[in-house]
Design a protein around this motif. Structure first.
Motif, PDB file in Angstrom:
ATOM      1  N   TYR A 130      23.541 129.206  25.050  1.00  0.00           N
ATOM      2  CA  TYR A 130      24.693 128.014  25.317  1.00  0.00           C
ATOM      3  C   TYR A 130      24.570 127.325  25.569  1.00  0.00           C
ATOM      4  N   GLY A 131      25.323 125.908  25.365  1.00  0.00           N
ATOM      5  CA  GLY A 131      25.602 124.714  25.664  1.00  0.00           C
ATOM      6  C   GLY A 131      25.263 124.146  27.138  1.00  0.00           C
ATOM      7  N   ARG A 132      25.786 124.958  28.428  1.00  0.00           N
ATOM      8  CA  ARG A 132      25.245 124.532  29.868  1.00  0.00           C
ATOM      9  C   ARG A 132      23.483 125.153  30.174  1.00  0.00           C
ATOM     10  N   TYR A 133      23.025 125.591  29.443  1.00  0.00           N
ATOM     11  CA  TYR A 133      21.542 125.922  29.899  1.00  0.00           C
ATOM     12  C   TYR A 133      20.667 125.886  29.228  1.00  0.00           C
ATOM     13  N   SER A 134      21.620 124.705  27.997  1.00  0.00           N
ATOM     14  CA  SER A 134      19.796 124.488  26.562  1.00  0.00           C
ATOM     15  C   SER A 134      20.370 122.883  25.914  1.00  0.00           C
ATOM     16  N   ASN A 135      20.108 122.201  25.524  1.00  0.00           N
ATOM     17  CA  ASN A 135      20.058 121.277  24.489  1.00  0.00           C
ATOM     18  C   ASN A 135      18.841 120.874  24.543  1.00  0.00           C
ATOM     19  N   PRO A 136      18.879 120.906  22.853  1.00  0.00           N
ATOM     20  CA  PRO A 136      17.262 120.321  22.341  1.00  0.00           C
ATOM     21  C   PRO A 136      16.872 118.500  22.689  1.00  0.00           C
ATOM     22  N   THR A 137      17.984 118.176  22.845  1.00  0.00           N
ATOM     23  CA  THR A 137      17.952 116.573  23.366  1.00  0.00           C
ATOM     24  C   THR A 137      17.853 116.650  25.237  1.00  0.00           C
ATOM     25  N   TRP A 138      17.811 117.521  25.842  1.00  0.00           N
ATOM     26  CA  TRP A 138      17.789 117.009  27.142  1.00  0.00           C
ATOM     27  C   TRP A 138      16.385 117.812  27.021  1.00  0.00           C
ATOM     28  N   ILE A 139      15.954 118.869  25.855  1.00  0.00           N
ATOM     29  CA  ILE A 139      14.840 118.682  26.473  1.00  0.00           C
ATOM     30  C   ILE A 139      13.878 117.599  26.121  1.00  0.00           C
ATOM     31  N   ALA A 140      13.615 116.885  25.158  1.00  0.00           N
ATOM     32  CA  ALA A 140      12.818 115.527  24.447  1.00  0.00           C
ATOM     33  C   ALA A 140      12.853 114.350  25.593  1.00  0.00           C
ATOM     34  N   VAL A 141      14.389 114.488  26.711  1.00  0.00           N
ATOM     35  CA  VAL A 141      14.299 113.243  27.813  1.00  0.00           C
ATOM     36  C   VAL A 141      13.954 113.593  28.982  1.00  0.00           C
ATOM     37  N   GLU A 142      13.742 115.349  28.936  1.00  0.00           N
ATOM     38  CA  GLU A 142      13.548 115.469  30.506  1.00  0.00           C
ATOM     39  C   GLU A 142      11.883 115.800  30.234  1.00  0.00           C
ATOM     40  N   ASN A 143      10.956 115.935  28.955  1.00  0.00           N
ATOM     41  CA  ASN A 143       9.253 116.095  28.265  1.00  0.00           C
ATOM     42  C   ASN A 143       9.337 114.356  29.233  1.00  0.00           C
ATOM     43  N   GLN A 144       9.775 112.918  28.479  1.00  0.00           N
ATOM     44  CA  GLN A 144      10.057 111.399  28.525  1.00  0.00           C
ATOM     45  C   GLN A 144       9.260 111.476  30.182  1.00  0.00           C
ATOM     46  N   LEU A 145      11.154 112.187  30.610  1.00  0.00           N
ATOM     47  CA  LEU A 145      11.066 111.239  32.444  1.00  0.00           C
ATOM     48  C   LEU A 145      10.016 112.089  32.466  1.00  0.00           C
ATOM     49  N   SER A 146       8.993 113.300  32.749  1.00  0.00           N
ATOM     50  CA  SER A 146       7.809 114.337  33.545  1.00  0.00           C
ATOM     51  C   SER A 146       6.778 113.166  33.425  1.00  0.00           C
ATOM     52  N   GLU A 147       6.430 112.915  31.731  1.00  0.00           N
ATOM     53  CA  GLU A 147       5.351 111.964  31.305  1.00  0.00           C
ATOM     54  C   GLU A 147       5.820 110.465  32.581  1.00  0.00           C
ATOM     55  N   LEU A 148       6.620 110.333  32.255  1.00  0.00           N
ATOM     56  CA  LEU A 148       6.761 109.188  33.171  1.00  0.00           C
ATOM     57  C   LEU A 148       6.471 108.779  34.447  1.00  0.00           C
TER      58      LEU A 148
END
Length: 391
Positions: free
Chosen positions: A46-64
């Motif tokens: 469901y859209g409140r729990y997850s979104n593949p685009t969130w996951i992509a940018v969250e991975n970038q932010l963790s690396e940053l």
């Protein structure tokens, strides 16, 4: 009617697609078990729990940030509030600087006490006194929240000494909106959770509102439950815009770092300027901390004019390059007279207590502007008001 099933047309795209869906389907019970129950294969719910685009940018932010995990939020304040609600319980004691962002102070003083949290507030103007105050509470504190640099004075904190003062078990959160990587890597200095208003430097275009929390996986998972439950999420398109912006973060920071130092040096040489607050200047009271912790000093400069509030307003009104607005990190240069914008509701005593005189101006340089044009604009505005006052 036959139900349409969308499959990604291409799997070899360099840029991942942007997902806008509010819900995600399952093919059968086996798919539900694998994607939802066992999580043995990736699947949305469901859209409140997850979104593949969130996951992509969250991975970038963790690396940053060098983090184990990250979460994106609907705003910087949403990230802050979710963190405090997730990590604190009734009876916990917390510390924050007096110079924290005023809305964060509102959360600590007017919201958290409703849930039984006890708040201690100390100024960071004198770093030694701040450390001593924190040390005096050792054994009682659950969380210390820091902000570095602080607005409008760009005060800094000896983060490593704060960690030593509170011990290893106290959670340290830090708002690093004014100094994101590569200027400052908070997690390297003992911070557990670094928070950002991604509206600012991280997005860098002045066209989205978002927030970020990055840090230890254990803490991020606590925040995730609260984000899933209370819903301070961003949409797929905002996550895409943030992801796109991170590609140019280092280039943008390098430019505003150079611009900031040049404009700060110009302002410091002006006779009508009493004081300039910029971490790159030797005159800044926390210059030694800046040399230790910061790799660059950003594009926000606060300066105090030796003028009345009315004369200061006349200077700001004559500026043509900046927009009169509150923000920073955007392409355009922005300016605000602090006592008219952020602190317009403060009394004279309250302004004195936070060290903001009536002649205070905050300038947020935009990377799309020419630094020579900014200086020329400042020069004409200061000169005009000086001539008018003299006559």
């Amino acid at each position: 009617m036959t139900k349409h099933r969308n499959d990604d047309a291409y799997t070899n795209s360099i840029e991942a697609p942007t997902y806008q869906s509010a819900s995600y389907y399952f093919n059968n019970a086996e798919h539900v078990k694998a994607g939802l129950h066992d999580r043995s294969e990736p699947a949305g719910r469901y859209g409140r729990y997850s979104n593949p685009t969130w996951i992509a940018v969250e991975n970038q932010l963790s690396e940053l940030s060098g983090a184990e995990s990250s979460l994106v939020f609907s705003s910087g304040m949403a990230a802050h509030v979710t963190a405090f609600l997730a990590l604190l319980e009734a009876g916990d004691e917390v510390v924050l600087p007096s110079e924290s962002y005023r809305q964060v102070r509102n959360v600590f003083h007017h919201i958290l006490p409703k849930f039984g949290v006890k708040v201690h507030e100390f100024s960071i103007r004198d770093p030694e006194t701040f450390i001593a105050n924190v040390e005096a509470l050792r054994g009682r504190i659950k969380l210390v929240h820091l902000e570095m640099p602080s607005s409008p004075h760009m005060y800094l904190i000896d983060v490593e000494r704060v960690r030593a003062a509170v011990g290893p078990d106290v959670i340290i959160t830090l708002d690093s909106s004014f100094s994101p990587p590569p200027n400052f890597y908070a997690l390297k200095w003992g911070v557990d959770l670094v928070l950002f208003s991604a509206t600012k430097y991280l997005s860098g275009h002045g066209d989205i509102v978002a927030g970020v929390a990055s840090g230890r996986e254990e803490l991020i998972e606590k925040l995730r439950w609260y984000r899933d439950t209370t819903g301070p999420i961003t949409d797929g398109n905002t996550a895409f815009l943030l992801r796109r912006s991170l590609y140019t973060l280092q280039l943008r920071m390098e430019r505003v770092n150079a611009m900031g130092l040049e404009v700060a040096r110009y302002l410091e040489a002006q006779p009508s300027v009493d004081r300039v607050y910029y971490n790159g200047l030797d005159s800044h009271p926390h210059r030694k901390l800046a040399q230790r912790y910061l790799n660059g000093f950003g594009g926000v400069i606060t300066f105090e004019l030796n003028m009345t509030e009315e004369q200061t307003a006349a200077v700001v009104d004559r500026l043509r390059v900046p927009f009169m607005a509150s923000n920073f990190g955007a392409p355009h240069t922005l300016v605000e007279q602090s006592t008219f914008f952020t602190y317009f509701e403060y009394s004279e005593d309250e302004l004195k207590s936070i060290g903001v005189p009536r002649g205070t101006v905050r300038l947020a340089l935009g990377y799309s502007n020419d630094v020579g044009a900014v200086i020329k604009d400042l020069d004409q505005a200061l000169a005009h008001v000086q001539q008018t006052t003299a006559s």
